[in-house]
Design an enzyme around this catalytic site. Structure first.
Site, PDB file in Angstrom:
ATOM      1  N   LYS A  13       0.830  -1.218   0.000  1.00  0.00           N
ATOM      2  CA  LYS A  13       0.000   0.000   0.000  1.00  0.00           C
ATOM      3  C   LYS A  13       0.860   1.263   0.000  1.00  0.00           C
ATOM      4  O   LYS A  13       0.566   2.211  -0.713  1.00  0.00           O
ATOM      5  CB  LYS A  13      -0.885   0.077   1.266  1.00  0.00           C
ATOM      6  CG  LYS A  13      -1.897  -0.998   1.426  1.00  0.00           C
ATOM      7  CD  LYS A  13      -2.794  -0.706   2.629  1.00  0.00           C
ATOM      8  CE  LYS A  13      -2.051  -0.680   3.967  1.00  0.00           C
ATOM      9  NZ  LYS A  13      -1.547  -1.988   4.413  1.00  0.00           N
ATOM     10  N   ARG A  88      -8.856   1.730   9.616  1.00  0.00           N
ATOM     11  CA  ARG A  88      -8.458   0.358   9.898  1.00  0.00           C
ATOM     12  C   ARG A  88      -9.495  -0.361  10.744  1.00  0.00           C
ATOM     13  O   ARG A  88      -9.330  -1.547  11.036  1.00  0.00           O
ATOM     14  CB  ARG A  88      -7.141   0.364  10.657  1.00  0.00           C
ATOM     15  CG  ARG A  88      -5.928  -0.040   9.806  1.00  0.00           C
ATOM     16  CD  ARG A  88      -4.775   0.001  10.709  1.00  0.00           C
ATOM     17  NE  ARG A  88      -3.574  -0.663  10.418  1.00  0.00           N
ATOM     18  CZ  ARG A  88      -2.511  -0.115   9.829  1.00  0.00           C
ATOM     19  NH1 ARG A  88      -2.553   1.070   9.312  1.00  0.00           N
ATOM     20  NH2 ARG A  88      -1.402  -0.788   9.747  1.00  0.00           N
ATOM     21  N   ARG A 127      11.918  -6.488   4.827  1.00  0.00           N
ATOM     22  CA  ARG A 127      11.875  -5.025   4.731  1.00  0.00           C
ATOM     23  C   ARG A 127      12.881  -4.374   5.685  1.00  0.00           C
ATOM     24  O   ARG A 127      12.994  -4.736   6.841  1.00  0.00           O
ATOM     25  CB  ARG A 127      10.457  -4.561   5.057  1.00  0.00           C
ATOM     26  CG  ARG A 127      10.244  -3.070   4.923  1.00  0.00           C
ATOM     27  CD  ARG A 127       8.812  -2.762   4.640  1.00  0.00           C
ATOM     28  NE  ARG A 127       7.930  -3.050   5.760  1.00  0.00           N
ATOM     29  CZ  ARG A 127       6.602  -2.940   5.708  1.00  0.00           C
ATOM     30  NH1 ARG A 127       6.022  -2.563   4.576  1.00  0.00           N
ATOM     31  NH2 ARG A 127       5.863  -3.203   6.752  1.00  0.00           N
ATOM     32  N   ARG A 160      12.118  -2.383  11.256  1.00  0.00           N
ATOM     33  CA  ARG A 160      11.136  -1.792  12.162  1.00  0.00           C
ATOM     34  C   ARG A 160      10.778  -2.783  13.263  1.00  0.00           C
ATOM     35  O   ARG A 160      10.609  -3.964  12.983  1.00  0.00           O
ATOM     36  CB  ARG A 160       9.861  -1.433  11.374  1.00  0.00           C
ATOM     37  CG  ARG A 160       9.831  -0.024  10.829  1.00  0.00           C
ATOM     38  CD  ARG A 160       8.777   0.139   9.761  1.00  0.00           C
ATOM     39  NE  ARG A 160       7.439  -0.355  10.147  1.00  0.00           N
ATOM     40  CZ  ARG A 160       6.362  -0.253   9.389  1.00  0.00           C
ATOM     41  NH1 ARG A 160       6.434   0.342   8.212  1.00  0.00           N
ATOM     42  NH2 ARG A 160       5.202  -0.709   9.785  1.00  0.00           N
ATOM     43  N   ARG A 171       0.062  -8.149  13.963  1.00  0.00           N
ATOM     44  CA  ARG A 171      -0.509  -7.232  12.967  1.00  0.00           C
ATOM     45  C   ARG A 171      -1.443  -7.959  12.007  1.00  0.00           C
ATOM     46  O   ARG A 171      -2.477  -7.423  11.605  1.00  0.00           O
ATOM     47  CB  ARG A 171       0.611  -6.531  12.199  1.00  0.00           C
ATOM     48  CG  ARG A 171       1.338  -5.504  13.060  1.00  0.00           C
ATOM     49  CD  ARG A 171       2.670  -5.106  12.470  1.00  0.00           C
ATOM     50  NE  ARG A 171       2.538  -4.361  11.234  1.00  0.00           N
ATOM     51  CZ  ARG A 171       3.492  -4.276  10.319  1.00  0.00           C
ATOM     52  NH1 ARG A 171       4.637  -4.880  10.478  1.00  0.00           N
ATOM     53  NH2 ARG A 171       3.303  -3.558   9.231  1.00  0.00           N
TER      54      ARG A 171
HETATM   55  P1  AMP Z   1       1.486   1.018   9.091  1.00  0.00           P
HETATM   56  O1  AMP Z   1       2.767   1.672   8.713  1.00  0.00           O
HETATM   57  O2  AMP Z   1       0.314   1.535   8.327  1.00  0.00           O
HETATM   58  O3  AMP Z   1       1.574  -0.482   9.064  1.00  0.00           O
HETATM   59  O4  AMP Z   1       1.193   1.419  10.613  1.00  0.00           O
HETATM   60  C1  AMP Z   1       2.110   1.103  11.640  1.00  0.00           C
HETATM   61  C2  AMP Z   1       1.397   1.035  12.978  1.00  0.00           C
HETATM   62  O5  AMP Z   1       0.808   2.305  13.289  1.00  0.00           O
HETATM   63  C3  AMP Z   1       0.249   0.054  13.045  1.00  0.00           C
HETATM   64  O6  AMP Z   1       0.683  -1.270  13.285  1.00  0.00           O
HETATM   65  C4  AMP Z   1      -0.554   0.639  14.215  1.00  0.00           C
HETATM   66  O7  AMP Z   1       0.085   0.360  15.442  1.00  0.00           O
HETATM   67  C5  AMP Z   1      -0.429   2.117  13.953  1.00  0.00           C
HETATM   68  N1  AMP Z   1      -1.515   2.610  13.066  1.00  0.00           N
HETATM   69  C6  AMP Z   1      -1.378   3.131  11.819  1.00  0.00           C
HETATM   70  N2  AMP Z   1      -2.567   3.472  11.301  1.00  0.00           N
HETATM   71  C7  AMP Z   1      -3.502   3.159  12.243  1.00  0.00           C
HETATM   72  C8  AMP Z   1      -4.910   3.232  12.295  1.00  0.00           C
HETATM   73  N3  AMP Z   1      -5.630   3.720  11.253  1.00  0.00           N
HETATM   74  N4  AMP Z   1      -5.523   2.806  13.431  1.00  0.00           N
HETATM   75  C9  AMP Z   1      -4.823   2.312  14.476  1.00  0.00           C
HETATM   76  N5  AMP Z   1      -3.494   2.199  14.484  1.00  0.00           N
HETATM   77  C10 AMP Z   1      -2.818   2.595  13.373  1.00  0.00           C
END
Ligand code: AMP
Ligand code: ZN
Length: 214
Positions: A13, A88, A127, A160, A171
């Site tokens: 994404k 989400r 990654r 990360r 996740r």
């Molecule tokens: P991502 O880079 O989109 O995978 O986001 C990394 C982390 O940020 C996720 O695993 C959540 O802990 C937090 N996060 C990002 N977007 C959201 C969201 N819309 N709702 C809740 N937590 C989020």
């Protein structure tokens, strides 16, 4: 154009959002990047979300929604925007609908990137990212010129915390129970488009543009 990008962690994404942002000339809004930025700057929000993020859990809807509301109040979103990693949960999706309605706007498409689970795990575990500039690499699919170091600024690449295997499992679980139901939510409203998330970034971009009629 207002786009929402759905798909499991590692579906690509973020990569597509960046390409689409350039292509369409509209901002890429990643709540994950925003939270990581808060963490790096040690803000109040950063401190609140640190532990839950590192463990691969979802930040609360209240904190997330408030952050998005503030972001969508800035002038650069006027021509449209791409939401990557938000909403989400169904609560977030309903909140976003209300927020957009109050702004007299609505989403154009929710794009769902479909990728088999084994491939997603392979992508995430390889990654690596640059702690200095944020560039993202993959040890085999998109390696830096010198293994372990950023092409742009030579900083040592890191994995990360939430990309470590035990946290990836969490996740995936969060995705399955809380985020995947959103496909139904957007499908019922006729806004969902599924895109095969396998292939090169350029190939997936072409498939995305086709779905968008561009
Ligand atoms: P991502 O880079 O989109 O995978 O986001 C990394 C982390 O940020 C996720 O695993 C959540 O802990 C937090 N996060 C990002 N977007 C959201 C969201 N819309 N709702 C809740 N937590 C989020
Ligand atoms: Zn770098």
């Amino acid at each position: 154009m207002i786009l929402i990008l759905l798909g499991p962690p590692g579906a690509g994404k973020g990569t597509q959002a960046k390409l689409l942002s350039t292509e369409l000339g509209i901002p890429h809004i990643s709540t994950g990047d925003m939270f990581r930025d808060h963490k790096a700057r040690g803000t109040e929000i950063g401190k609140q979300v640190q532990a839950i993020m590192d463990a691969g859990g979802l930040v609360t809807d209240d904190i997330t929604n408030a952050m998005v509301k503030e972001r969508l109040s800035r002038p650069d979103v006027a021509p449209g925007f791409i939401l990557d990693g938000y909403p989400r949960t169904v609560v977030q999706a309903e909140y976003l609908d209300g927020l957009l309605r109050s702004l007299g706007r609505s989403i154009d498409r929710a794009l769902s990137y479909e990728v088999a689970e084994e491939l997603v795990v392979e992508r995430i575990s390889g990654r690596r990212s640059c702690p200095r500039c944020g560039a993202v690499y993959h040890v085999s699919a998109n390696p830096p010129k010198r293994a372990g170091y950023c092409d742009r600024d030579d900083a040592e690449l890191v994995q990360r915390e939430d990309d470590k295997p035990e946290n990836v499992r969490k996740r995936m679980q969060e995705y399955g129970t809380k985020t995947e139901p959103l496909k139904r939510y957007y499908r019922d409203r006729g806004e969902l488009a599924e895109v095969e998330g396998v292939g090169t970034p350029e190939g997936i971009l072409a498939a995305t543009k086709k779905v968008l009629g561009r």
